[in-house]
Motif scaffolding. Sequence first.
Motif, PDB file in Angstrom:
ATOM      1  N   SER A 146       0.951  -1.887  10.533  1.00  0.00           N
ATOM      2  CA  SER A 146       1.277  -0.766   9.659  1.00  0.00           C
ATOM      3  C   SER A 146       0.529  -0.966   8.358  1.00  0.00           C
ATOM      4  O   SER A 146       0.266  -2.094   7.950  1.00  0.00           O
ATOM      5  CB  SER A 146       2.774  -0.717   9.388  1.00  0.00           C
ATOM      6  N   GLY A 147       0.163   0.111   7.735  1.00  0.00           N
ATOM      7  CA  GLY A 147      -0.586   0.017   6.482  1.00  0.00           C
ATOM      8  C   GLY A 147      -1.185   1.364   6.155  1.00  0.00           C
ATOM      9  O   GLY A 147      -0.463   2.348   6.088  1.00  0.00           O
ATOM     10  N   PHE A 148      -2.521   1.402   6.020  1.00  0.00           N
ATOM     11  CA  PHE A 148      -3.171   2.643   5.625  1.00  0.00           C
ATOM     12  C   PHE A 148      -4.447   2.828   6.442  1.00  0.00           C
ATOM     13  O   PHE A 148      -5.027   1.860   6.919  1.00  0.00           O
ATOM     14  CB  PHE A 148      -3.445   2.625   4.117  1.00  0.00           C
ATOM     15  N   TYR A 149      -4.859   4.089   6.568  1.00  0.00           N
ATOM     16  CA  TYR A 149      -6.038   4.370   7.394  1.00  0.00           C
ATOM     17  C   TYR A 149      -7.327   3.993   6.663  1.00  0.00           C
ATOM     18  O   TYR A 149      -7.477   4.245   5.476  1.00  0.00           O
ATOM     19  CB  TYR A 149      -6.105   5.853   7.745  1.00  0.00           C
ATOM     20  N   ARG A 150      -8.268   3.426   7.418  1.00  0.00           N
ATOM     21  CA  ARG A 150      -9.615   3.234   6.921  1.00  0.00           C
ATOM     22  C   ARG A 150     -10.230   4.627   6.700  1.00  0.00           C
ATOM     23  O   ARG A 150      -9.937   5.543   7.468  1.00  0.00           O
ATOM     24  CB  ARG A 150     -10.407   2.430   7.971  1.00  0.00           C
ATOM     25  N   THR A 151     -11.071   4.759   5.681  1.00  0.00           N
ATOM     26  CA  THR A 151     -11.624   6.078   5.336  1.00  0.00           C
ATOM     27  C   THR A 151     -12.181   6.804   6.551  1.00  0.00           C
ATOM     28  O   THR A 151     -12.949   6.218   7.319  1.00  0.00           O
ATOM     29  CB  THR A 151     -12.786   5.917   4.324  1.00  0.00           C
ATOM     30  N   THR A 153     -11.084   7.569   9.346  1.00  0.00           N
ATOM     31  CA  THR A 153     -10.777   7.094  10.692  1.00  0.00           C
ATOM     32  C   THR A 153      -9.269   7.134  10.893  1.00  0.00           C
ATOM     33  O   THR A 153      -8.516   7.414   9.961  1.00  0.00           O
ATOM     34  CB  THR A 153     -11.188   5.618  10.911  1.00  0.00           C
ATOM     35  N   HIS A 154      -8.856   6.823  12.115  1.00  0.00           N
ATOM     36  CA  HIS A 154      -7.437   6.628  12.367  1.00  0.00           C
ATOM     37  C   HIS A 154      -7.150   5.167  12.689  1.00  0.00           C
ATOM     38  O   HIS A 154      -6.207   4.843  13.392  1.00  0.00           O
ATOM     39  CB  HIS A 154      -6.953   7.580  13.471  1.00  0.00           C
ATOM     40  N   HIS A 155      -8.014   4.301  12.180  1.00  0.00           N
ATOM     41  CA  HIS A 155      -7.797   2.867  12.355  1.00  0.00           C
ATOM     42  C   HIS A 155      -6.892   2.374  11.217  1.00  0.00           C
ATOM     43  O   HIS A 155      -7.228   2.503  10.040  1.00  0.00           O
ATOM     44  CB  HIS A 155      -9.125   2.121  12.327  1.00  0.00           C
ATOM     45  N   ILE A 156      -5.727   1.802  11.597  1.00  0.00           N
ATOM     46  CA  ILE A 156      -4.810   1.317  10.562  1.00  0.00           C
ATOM     47  C   ILE A 156      -5.269  -0.044  10.050  1.00  0.00           C
ATOM     48  O   ILE A 156      -5.467  -0.973  10.836  1.00  0.00           O
ATOM     49  CB  ILE A 156      -3.374   1.214  11.114  1.00  0.00           C
ATOM     50  N   VAL A 157      -5.463  -0.152   8.756  1.00  0.00           N
ATOM     51  CA  VAL A 157      -5.736  -1.440   8.121  1.00  0.00           C
ATOM     52  C   VAL A 157      -4.373  -2.075   7.858  1.00  0.00           C
ATOM     53  O   VAL A 157      -3.588  -1.580   7.055  1.00  0.00           O
ATOM     54  CB  VAL A 157      -6.516  -1.245   6.803  1.00  0.00           C
ATOM     55  N   ASP A 158      -4.093  -3.140   8.589  1.00  0.00           N
ATOM     56  CA  ASP A 158      -2.755  -3.740   8.555  1.00  0.00           C
ATOM     57  C   ASP A 158      -2.555  -4.506   7.247  1.00  0.00           C
ATOM     58  O   ASP A 158      -3.382  -5.328   6.869  1.00  0.00           O
ATOM     59  CB  ASP A 158      -2.621  -4.690   9.753  1.00  0.00           C
ATOM     60  N   THR A 159      -1.463  -4.210   6.553  1.00  0.00           N
ATOM     61  CA  THR A 159      -1.180  -4.934   5.317  1.00  0.00           C
ATOM     62  C   THR A 159       0.324  -4.951   5.068  1.00  0.00           C
ATOM     63  O   THR A 159       1.063  -4.118   5.609  1.00  0.00           O
ATOM     64  CB  THR A 159      -1.916  -4.297   4.111  1.00  0.00           C
ATOM     65  N   ASP A 160       0.776  -5.906   4.267  1.00  0.00           N
ATOM     66  CA  ASP A 160       2.190  -5.965   3.879  1.00  0.00           C
ATOM     67  C   ASP A 160       2.388  -5.516   2.448  1.00  0.00           C
ATOM     68  O   ASP A 160       3.516  -5.377   1.989  1.00  0.00           O
ATOM     69  CB  ASP A 160       2.717  -7.406   4.019  1.00  0.00           C
ATOM     70  N   VAL A 161       1.298  -5.349   1.722  1.00  0.00           N
ATOM     71  CA  VAL A 161       1.398  -5.060   0.285  1.00  0.00           C
ATOM     72  C   VAL A 161       0.440  -3.934  -0.063  1.00  0.00           C
ATOM     73  O   VAL A 161      -0.708  -3.933   0.365  1.00  0.00           O
ATOM     74  CB  VAL A 161       0.995  -6.309  -0.548  1.00  0.00           C
ATOM     75  N   CYS A 162       0.907  -2.986  -0.849  1.00  0.00           N
ATOM     76  CA  CYS A 162       0.015  -1.990  -1.444  1.00  0.00           C
ATOM     77  C   CYS A 162       0.406  -1.883  -2.907  1.00  0.00           C
ATOM     78  O   CYS A 162       1.509  -1.438  -3.237  1.00  0.00           O
ATOM     79  CB  CYS A 162       0.153  -0.644  -0.751  1.00  0.00           C
ATOM     80  N   ILE A 163      -0.489  -2.319  -3.787  1.00  0.00           N
ATOM     81  CA  ILE A 163      -0.106  -2.478  -5.195  1.00  0.00           C
ATOM     82  C   ILE A 163      -0.136  -1.184  -6.005  1.00  0.00           C
ATOM     83  O   ILE A 163       0.084  -1.199  -7.201  1.00  0.00           O
ATOM     84  CB  ILE A 163      -0.951  -3.576  -5.895  1.00  0.00           C
ATOM     85  N   VAL A 168       9.624  -1.538  -3.099  1.00  0.00           N
ATOM     86  CA  VAL A 168      10.589  -1.289  -2.033  1.00  0.00           C
ATOM     87  C   VAL A 168       9.874  -0.765  -0.780  1.00  0.00           C
ATOM     88  O   VAL A 168      10.275  -1.084   0.346  1.00  0.00           O
ATOM     89  CB  VAL A 168      11.735  -0.369  -2.532  1.00  0.00           C
ATOM     90  N   ALA A 169       8.789  -0.015  -0.969  1.00  0.00           N
ATOM     91  CA  ALA A 169       8.009   0.447   0.190  1.00  0.00           C
ATOM     92  C   ALA A 169       7.374  -0.741   0.900  1.00  0.00           C
ATOM     93  O   ALA A 169       7.374  -0.818   2.136  1.00  0.00           O
ATOM     94  CB  ALA A 169       6.947   1.454  -0.244  1.00  0.00           C
ATOM     95  N   ASP A 170       6.846  -1.697   0.126  1.00  0.00           N
ATOM     96  CA  ASP A 170       6.295  -2.923   0.725  1.00  0.00           C
ATOM     97  C   ASP A 170       7.360  -3.669   1.528  1.00  0.00           C
ATOM     98  O   ASP A 170       7.127  -4.105   2.651  1.00  0.00           O
ATOM     99  CB  ASP A 170       5.793  -3.892  -0.363  1.00  0.00           C
ATOM    100  N   ASP A 171       8.539  -3.818   0.921  1.00  0.00           N
ATOM    101  CA  ASP A 171       9.613  -4.579   1.572  1.00  0.00           C
ATOM    102  C   ASP A 171      10.015  -3.935   2.897  1.00  0.00           C
ATOM    103  O   ASP A 171      10.213  -4.622   3.904  1.00  0.00           O
ATOM    104  CB  ASP A 171      10.847  -4.650   0.661  1.00  0.00           C
ATOM    105  N   LEU A 172      10.127  -2.592   2.882  1.00  0.00           N
ATOM    106  CA  LEU A 172      10.553  -1.892   4.096  1.00  0.00           C
ATOM    107  C   LEU A 172       9.489  -1.962   5.184  1.00  0.00           C
ATOM    108  O   LEU A 172       9.779  -2.199   6.357  1.00  0.00           O
ATOM    109  CB  LEU A 172      10.864  -0.427   3.768  1.00  0.00           C
ATOM    110  N   MET A 173       8.244  -1.769   4.761  1.00  0.00           N
ATOM    111  CA  MET A 173       7.121  -1.817   5.712  1.00  0.00           C
ATOM    112  C   MET A 173       7.091  -3.179   6.406  1.00  0.00           C
ATOM    113  O   MET A 173       6.958  -3.277   7.627  1.00  0.00           O
ATOM    114  CB  MET A 173       5.856  -1.530   4.896  1.00  0.00           C
ATOM    115  N   THR A 174       7.248  -4.241   5.633  1.00  0.00           N
ATOM    116  CA  THR A 174       7.195  -5.605   6.184  1.00  0.00           C
ATOM    117  C   THR A 174       8.391  -5.880   7.089  1.00  0.00           C
ATOM    118  O   THR A 174       8.236  -6.417   8.193  1.00  0.00           O
ATOM    119  CB  THR A 174       7.171  -6.628   5.026  1.00  0.00           C
TER     120      THR A 174
END
Length: 453
Positions: A146-151, A153-163, A168-174
């Motif tokens: 889970s994370g955000f799409y690469r420009t 594309t529909h490829h998800i760049v997997d991450t636990d943190v988005c600054i 709270v969004a980071d915590d829930l995503m993780t």
Amino acid sequence: MSYIVNRNDRLNVLVEDLTHDGAGVGKVDGYPLFIPGALPGEEVDVHVTKTMKKYGFARLLNVTKESPDRVEPPCHVFSECGGCQLQHLSYEGQLVQKRKTVRDVMDRIGKLPHVPVHAVKGMDDPWRYRNKSQIPFSERNGDIVSGFYRTRTHHIVDTDVCIIQSEVADDLMTALKQELHGLGIEAYDELTHRGMLRHLVVRKGRATGEIMVVLVTNKKKFPQKDAVVELIKKVVPNVTSIMQNVNNQKTNVIFGEETICLHGKSFIVDSIGDIDFEISARSFYQVNPEQTEVLYGQALEYAQLTGDESVIDAYCGIGTISLFIAQKAKEVYGVEIVPQAIEDAKRNAELNGMDNAYFEAGPAEVVIPKWYADGKRFDVLVVDPPRKGCDEELLNTILEYKPKRVVYVSCNPGTLARDLRILEDGGYRTQEVQPVDMFPHSSHVECVAWLEL
Ligand code: SAH
């Protein structure tokens, strides 16, 4: 003879400019090369990847002379993720660049070199500013990503943190990523159209701290929902609202039609200035509330209201600007094309006890001429159109009825400059343009322009 650039060439070029989406622009004998990651003032080694007739693209290999504004991007997935474009440029540098973007289009497209473009109003702390996160989930090699799409594309760049989003969004995503398989839930797979969880949406009221969590699921039947609600409550004990939205279509659109309340209220409340707004799962609401206050404050300042004016708020969304203005004007007429948003606007007017704000659903270019034809007259017109700018019919209506003041809020400097030129030719004078940074680290910039007849 001038040099002809070919694919696979390796060159050293001077970067002169930055495009609207944050790529450096270098020129080789007048031939522009777009170089993502390069900054103005830098000399860079590049590998030419694609050439077209009028311009080409190149990959940055090495910076041989660095810009003094270059910084180490604080996000570890910045180079892969498409969410931010400018984290390698200092925040001060970003603001200088955004002002230059606006200045350039005012000169080039608007032919308005004499109109002042002020320094961009930025944020003191330009991180963690987003009040809404929409996070795609998927399966990859037996794990949840889970994370955000690469420009593009529909490829998800997997991450636990988005600054730029809330903690709270980071915590829930993780937490969801770690626990879902244990609960017997699979993330959605776009290719096979199987799996349950498609998106996690988190909204947070900046002023109130209220939090809404929306699980967008592929099916309505969601047997593990109680377990997921418990998990969310463990991560966010004071959560205000947990919703399920059902989307079983093969589509890029995040939300489906049906929304079900799983826990708590079905909306959260936030305020901008003195005004409260109810926000439900699918409501449109500005994503940077701190800067929204700056933006609307600027619009209000340019409107120069004394309390006697009739004002139009065109493209009003859920009536945020309208209600801001209603406090200072005799009356406000808001128009917006999405009927649901007009419902929200009416409810929010009521919630705040305002009886001088009227809302109508429909295209601004149809509804406003109708108001005029019905004999209504207006002193000030505020417009806040989408990226494509004002409809030509609306500009014609303005030029026909000539309200004495126009305040133009814009998310696209190019179409703003185009529309200002049309209004200038019809008798208005642009007094000032104030850019506001609503999206730090992205290449977007918002503006407020003030025009007098
Ligand atoms: N002023 C609002 C929303 C601005 S976004 C705010 O600050 O929150 C632009 C809005 O214009 C969107 O809500 C979109 O639905 C609406 N819109 C797009 N085309 C329109 C048209 N032709 N007439 C009226 N509204 C339109």
